[in-house]
Design a protein around this motif. Structure first.
Motif, PDB file in Angstrom:
ATOM      1  N   SER A 169      39.254  33.992  46.245  1.00 56.71           N
ATOM      2  CA  SER A 169      40.358  33.528  47.180  1.00 56.71           C
ATOM      3  C   SER A 169      39.235  33.185  48.502  1.00 56.71           C
ATOM      4  O   SER A 169      38.129  33.671  48.788  1.00 56.71           O
ATOM      5  N   THR A 170      39.868  32.381  49.198  1.00 54.77           N
ATOM      6  CA  THR A 170      39.113  31.913  50.369  1.00 54.77           C
ATOM      7  C   THR A 170      39.399  32.736  51.709  1.00 54.77           C
ATOM      8  O   THR A 170      38.854  32.516  52.479  1.00 54.77           O
ATOM      9  N   ARG A 171      40.387  33.805  51.481  1.00 56.94           N
ATOM     10  CA  ARG A 171      40.312  34.697  52.298  1.00 56.94           C
ATOM     11  C   ARG A 171      39.861  35.849  52.225  1.00 56.94           C
ATOM     12  O   ARG A 171      39.354  36.399  51.173  1.00 56.94           O
ATOM     13  N   CYS A 172      38.733  36.113  53.436  1.00 52.80           N
ATOM     14  CA  CYS A 172      37.488  37.010  53.293  1.00 52.80           C
ATOM     15  C   CYS A 172      38.103  38.224  52.552  1.00 52.80           C
ATOM     16  O   CYS A 172      37.233  38.954  51.561  1.00 52.80           O
ATOM     17  N   PHE A 173      39.109  38.873  52.909  1.00 58.17           N
ATOM     18  CA  PHE A 173      39.261  40.182  52.710  1.00 58.17           C
ATOM     19  C   PHE A 173      39.950  40.376  51.405  1.00 58.17           C
ATOM     20  O   PHE A 173      40.501  41.334  51.003  1.00 58.17           O
ATOM     21  N   GLU A 174      40.270  39.204  50.904  1.00 57.35           N
ATOM     22  CA  GLU A 174      40.773  39.241  49.295  1.00 57.35           C
ATOM     23  C   GLU A 174      39.979  38.612  48.309  1.00 57.35           C
ATOM     24  O   GLU A 174      40.292  38.701  47.150  1.00 57.35           O
ATOM     25  N   ASN A 175      38.712  38.889  48.647  1.00 58.14           N
ATOM     26  CA  ASN A 175      37.576  38.200  47.734  1.00 58.14           C
ATOM     27  C   ASN A 175      36.307  38.814  47.904  1.00 58.14           C
ATOM     28  O   ASN A 175      35.339  38.746  48.563  1.00 58.14           O
ATOM     29  N   PRO A 176      36.198  40.379  47.225  1.00 58.12           N
ATOM     30  CA  PRO A 176      34.801  40.933  47.467  1.00 58.12           C
ATOM     31  C   PRO A 176      33.900  40.378  46.590  1.00 58.12           C
ATOM     32  O   PRO A 176      33.745  40.361  45.414  1.00 58.12           O
ATOM     33  N   VAL A 177      32.810  39.913  47.191  1.00 63.63           N
ATOM     34  CA  VAL A 177      31.289  39.509  46.620  1.00 63.63           C
ATOM     35  C   VAL A 177      30.735  40.426  46.533  1.00 63.63           C
ATOM     36  O   VAL A 177      30.896  41.489  46.933  1.00 63.63           O
ATOM     37  N   SER A 178      29.335  40.298  45.746  1.00 67.57           N
ATOM     38  CA  SER A 178      28.374  41.441  45.746  1.00 67.57           C
ATOM     39  C   SER A 178      27.948  41.667  46.968  1.00 67.57           C
ATOM     40  O   SER A 178      27.528  40.970  47.962  1.00 67.57           O
ATOM     41  N   HIS A 179      27.841  43.159  47.158  1.00 64.56           N
ATOM     42  CA  HIS A 179      27.349  43.809  48.345  1.00 64.56           C
ATOM     43  C   HIS A 179      28.315  43.776  49.347  1.00 64.56           C
ATOM     44  O   HIS A 179      27.912  44.312  50.525  1.00 64.56           O
ATOM     45  N   ASP A 180      29.510  43.231  49.302  1.00 60.68           N
ATOM     46  CA  ASP A 180      30.601  43.494  50.262  1.00 60.68           C
ATOM     47  C   ASP A 180      30.781  44.979  50.330  1.00 60.68           C
ATOM     48  O   ASP A 180      30.514  45.808  49.030  1.00 60.68           O
ATOM     49  N   LEU A 181      31.649  45.477  50.869  1.00 60.11           N
ATOM     50  CA  LEU A 181      31.958  46.971  51.245  1.00 60.11           C
ATOM     51  C   LEU A 181      33.451  47.089  50.575  1.00 60.11           C
ATOM     52  O   LEU A 181      34.190  46.546  51.086  1.00 60.11           O
ATOM     53  N   LEU A 182      33.694  48.324  49.730  1.00 61.14           N
ATOM     54  CA  LEU A 182      34.775  48.547  49.258  1.00 61.14           C
ATOM     55  C   LEU A 182      35.420  49.962  49.797  1.00 61.14           C
ATOM     56  O   LEU A 182      34.593  50.786  49.838  1.00 61.14           O
ATOM     57  N   GLY A 183      36.633  50.172  49.956  1.00 56.60           N
ATOM     58  CA  GLY A 183      37.057  51.300  50.428  1.00 56.60           C
ATOM     59  C   GLY A 183      37.507  52.352  49.384  1.00 56.60           C
ATOM     60  O   GLY A 183      37.281  51.969  48.031  1.00 56.60           O
ATOM     61  N   LEU A 184      38.255  53.441  49.584  1.00 57.25           N
ATOM     62  CA  LEU A 184      38.594  54.366  48.396  1.00 57.25           C
ATOM     63  C   LEU A 184      39.363  53.847  47.404  1.00 57.25           C
ATOM     64  O   LEU A 184      39.330  54.424  46.184  1.00 57.25           O
ATOM     65  N   ASP A 185      40.405  52.836  47.819  1.00 58.95           N
ATOM     66  CA  ASP A 185      41.416  52.599  46.811  1.00 58.95           C
ATOM     67  C   ASP A 185      40.645  51.051  46.184  1.00 58.95           C
ATOM     68  O   ASP A 185      41.398  50.469  45.284  1.00 58.95           O
TER      69      ASP A 185
END
Length: 221
Positions: A133-149
């Motif tokens: 996705s071109t929307r930043c928070f819809e596209n986790p790439v390597s070393h991005d941060l993820l939450g509990l869910d």
């Protein structure tokens, strides 16, 4: 391992428009010698898109937002619902010489530690969650941060120049407390201190007009 030996923390008290916010980051990159962590807010309804992003896609994804093109990469971000930070370091710092993936990982590891210390679960993505996705928070790439869910809660873009490294990041919370900013600085550096920069308003305005306010810049793709 700390990313820096010394760091200046600037909680910028001035809410700025998109072009002006980007101009301040450019000014920092060209003038500072000691690494800087800048925490800042936006004046008005602003979004940003990465250097290679398409303005038509950004406007379609977030109708009604004003958009500014960043000097760094990454996806589209709605800055009405995040807190934003910049890390600037000169070429002489080890971080500026690391490969992009490693510098990205080190900064986000420090951010994850600071969020966890504040009671927010955060972990590094291994890249398997990437969506394209071109929307930043819809596209986790390597070393991005993820939450509990498992959803993405932090991303960033980088640019290296002859002067050093510019890292522009976004965290998916609407505001940042003083304590959270200080926690981040503490995880990044062995020693840090508050510092209040006083950029010349005329110079910042000229930088904004020369690049970030220009249609040729923002609509180049």
């Amino acid at each position: 391992m700390k990313v820096f030996e010394k760091l200046l923390l600037w909680v910028d008290p001035v809410a700025r428009t998109g072009p002006t916010a980007m101009a301040v980051d450019e000014w920092l990159l060209e003038t500072t010698e000691i690494p800087v962590l800048r925490i800042y807010t936006w004046s008005g309804d602003w979004g940003s898109l990465g250097y290679f992003g398409k303005i038509s896609e950004a406007r379609a994804a977030f109708p009604g937002l004003n958009f500014v093109r960043r000097w760094t990469g990454g996806g589209m971000v709605d800055h009405r619902a995040d807190w934003t930070y910049t890390i600037v370091t000169s070429r002489s710092e080890p971080l500026a010489g690391w490969r992009g993936a490693e510098s990205y990982r080190q900064i986000h590891a420090a951010l994850a530690e600071s969020l966890t210390a504040g009671g927010i679960s955060a972990r590094l993505s291994d890249g398997t969650e990437e969506t394209g996705s071109t929307r930043c928070f819809e596209n986790p790439v390597s070393h991005d941060l993820l939450g509990l869910d498992g959803g993405k809660i932090a991303g960033a873009g980088q640019r290296r120049t002859r002067r050093g490294l510019l890292h522009q990041g976004s965290v998916a919370f609407s505001e940042v407390s003083q304590q959270r900013a200080e926690n981040f600085a503490e995880q990044l550096a062995m020693t840090w201190q508050h510092f209040s920069f006083q950029p010349n308003t005329e110079e910042i305005a000229l930088r904004a007009m020369a690049r970030y306010s220009r249609r040729e810049w923002n609509e180049r793709r």
